[in-house]
Design an enzyme around this catalytic site. Structure first.
Site, PDB file in Angstrom:
ATOM      1  N   ASP A   1      -0.885  -2.050   6.922  1.00  0.00           N
ATOM      2  CA  ASP A   1      -2.040  -1.885   6.051  1.00  0.00           C
ATOM      3  C   ASP A   1      -1.819  -0.655   5.181  1.00  0.00           C
ATOM      4  O   ASP A   1      -1.691   0.452   5.695  1.00  0.00           O
ATOM      5  CB  ASP A   1      -3.309  -1.713   6.912  1.00  0.00           C
ATOM      6  CG  ASP A   1      -4.548  -1.491   6.065  1.00  0.00           C
ATOM      7  OD1 ASP A   1      -4.553  -1.897   4.885  1.00  0.00           O
ATOM      8  OD2 ASP A   1      -5.512  -0.889   6.577  1.00  0.00           O
TER       9      ASP A   1
ATOM     10  N   ASP B   1      -3.469   1.650   2.404  1.00  0.00           N
ATOM     11  CA  ASP B   1      -4.756   1.994   1.802  1.00  0.00           C
ATOM     12  C   ASP B   1      -4.558   3.283   1.039  1.00  0.00           C
ATOM     13  O   ASP B   1      -4.284   4.305   1.649  1.00  0.00           O
ATOM     14  CB  ASP B   1      -5.782   2.250   2.913  1.00  0.00           C
ATOM     15  CG  ASP B   1      -6.818   1.159   2.972  1.00  0.00           C
ATOM     16  OD1 ASP B   1      -7.111   0.574   1.919  1.00  0.00           O
ATOM     17  OD2 ASP B   1      -7.330   0.897   4.067  1.00  0.00           O
TER      18      ASP B   1
ATOM     19  N   ASP C   1      -2.025   2.813   7.359  1.00  0.00           N
ATOM     20  CA  ASP C   1      -3.033   2.996   8.393  1.00  0.00           C
ATOM     21  C   ASP C   1      -2.374   2.705   9.746  1.00  0.00           C
ATOM     22  O   ASP C   1      -2.076   1.556  10.070  1.00  0.00           O
ATOM     23  CB  ASP C   1      -4.207   2.042   8.135  1.00  0.00           C
ATOM     24  CG  ASP C   1      -5.333   2.231   9.137  1.00  0.00           C
ATOM     25  OD1 ASP C   1      -5.097   2.886  10.191  1.00  0.00           O
ATOM     26  OD2 ASP C   1      -6.433   1.727   8.888  1.00  0.00           O
TER      27      ASP C   1
END
Ligand SMILES: [Zn+2]
Length: 351
Positions: free
Chosen positions: A97, A99, A251
């Protein structure tokens, strides 16, 4: 007009379309997956499961949540509250992930987005794939699935076409997964013994940042420490190494947590109303503009007259049009964005 009722109507319309056109993700082996969902908060509920695709789709149509998630893990008892043991986790998909935070060019508040931070997110995905997943992990582009998260990042799933490799990867332990992400973040990088992947990456970075530094010795040696210590520009090199290690905003929890939920592909993201959009290839990603391509086009044909009375100043560009707190007429996609961001407005009329 009640804004929440209108927002729910739009979500419902989208899910009707997504299910009719078969684009909403149906997680593999659905009966062993856990689902979560939310309306005004991100995850109001989890521990939900469906015995088959039909029941799942009926539920989504009926409830049309603003946030919809599935577990990366496969579980014997997805309904059981509690941790991995109580749920009987027996396999888990692998996904990264990314971000991003605001870049130097961003002028907005922390929880808003613009073309600059979205571009940065895209660059980080390309970097992860081209610098790590393909050369260091030996994956092919076909083994990687890229999905826009619907807000400020991307989910990168590792789904090897070769079933044997996939079995190995999806049976990784928590420690295996931790090792993987630590490698990418350079956390176990030892300058006394630099492996080939990191050597390649760091030499490239040094050459890009400062052409005057000779990397000849570093290319041949594993023990960088003793070489760098003799360099006049050693502080500069250490700085470049640190920057390169910190390039990706991954993440770690998404990799770490056994029972992590991730957004369902082609659901809508409740903060933005954008589609959690799956991309076909790296080339597709390079051409992808979230502020246009992740918008459900039907929403752009709906217009609302609004009175925005929020004191916070904002600006968002959707489908090539700029909207601010002075806007009087907005489209359905902007309505979802403002509602998701908790902007105070009155909904006067719809066309
Ligand atoms: Zn930005």
């Amino acid at each position: 007009m009640n804004a929440f009722v209108e927002v729910q109507k739009l979500y419902k319309e989208y899910y009707k379309f997504a299910i009719k056109n078969n684009i909403l993700e149906v997680p593999e082996d659905i009966e062993h997956r856990e689902f979560g969902y939310g309306y005004l908060k991100k995850v109001d509920n989890r521990n939900l499961s469906f015995k088959n695709e039909r029941v799942y789709k009926d539920w989504v149509l009926k409830n049309s949540p603003m946030h919809l998630y599935k577990s990366l893990a496969y579980m014997l008892y997805p309904n059981n509250p509690g941790g991995a043991e109580k749920k009987g986790v027996f396999r888990r998909e692998l996904a990264f992930d990314i971000d991003v935070h605001k870049t130097n060019k961003c002028k907005h508040e922390d929880d808003w987005i613009c073309k600059y931070c979205l571009k940065e997110a895209k660059n980080q995905v390309i970097y992860l794939i081209e610098e790590f997943l393909i050369p260091d992990f030996g994956l092919n582009e076909e083994d990687i699935k890229i999905v826009f998260s619907g807000n400020r990042g991307y989910h990168i799933y590792i789904k090897p076409k070769n079933n044997k490799i996939r079995d190995i990867i999806e049976n990784y332990s928590k420690d295996d997964r931790k090792f993987l992400i630590n490698y990418i973040l350079g956390k176990n990088l030892n300058l006394n013994k630099v492996g080939s992947g990191w050597r390649r990456r760091l030499i490239k970075a040094i050459k890009e940042k400062d052409k005057r530094i000779s990397t000849k010795k570093l290319e041949k040696e594993k023990n960088w420490k003793k070489i760098i210590e003799n360099f006049k520009s050693k502080n500069k090199i250490y700085k470049i190494i640190e920057e390169t290690k910190n390039k990706l905003e991954l993440d770690e929890k998404v990799m770490d947590d056994d029972i992590r939920l991730l957004r369902v592909i082609n659901s809508l993201h409740g903060y933005t109303g954008f589609i959690v959009k799956s991309l076909d290839s790296l080339d597709d990603l390079k051409k992808f503009d979230p502020l246009k391509d992740a918008i459900f086009k039907n929403f752009e044909n709906k217009f609302y007259e609004v009175n925005i009375y929020d004191s916070r100043k904002f600006e968002i560009e959707i489908c090539g049009k700029k909207y601010t707190n002075k806007s009087k007429k907005i489209t359905g996609s902007v309505l979802l964005y403002l509602f998701g961001h908790n902007i105070k407005f009155e909904l006067l009329e719809s066309h």
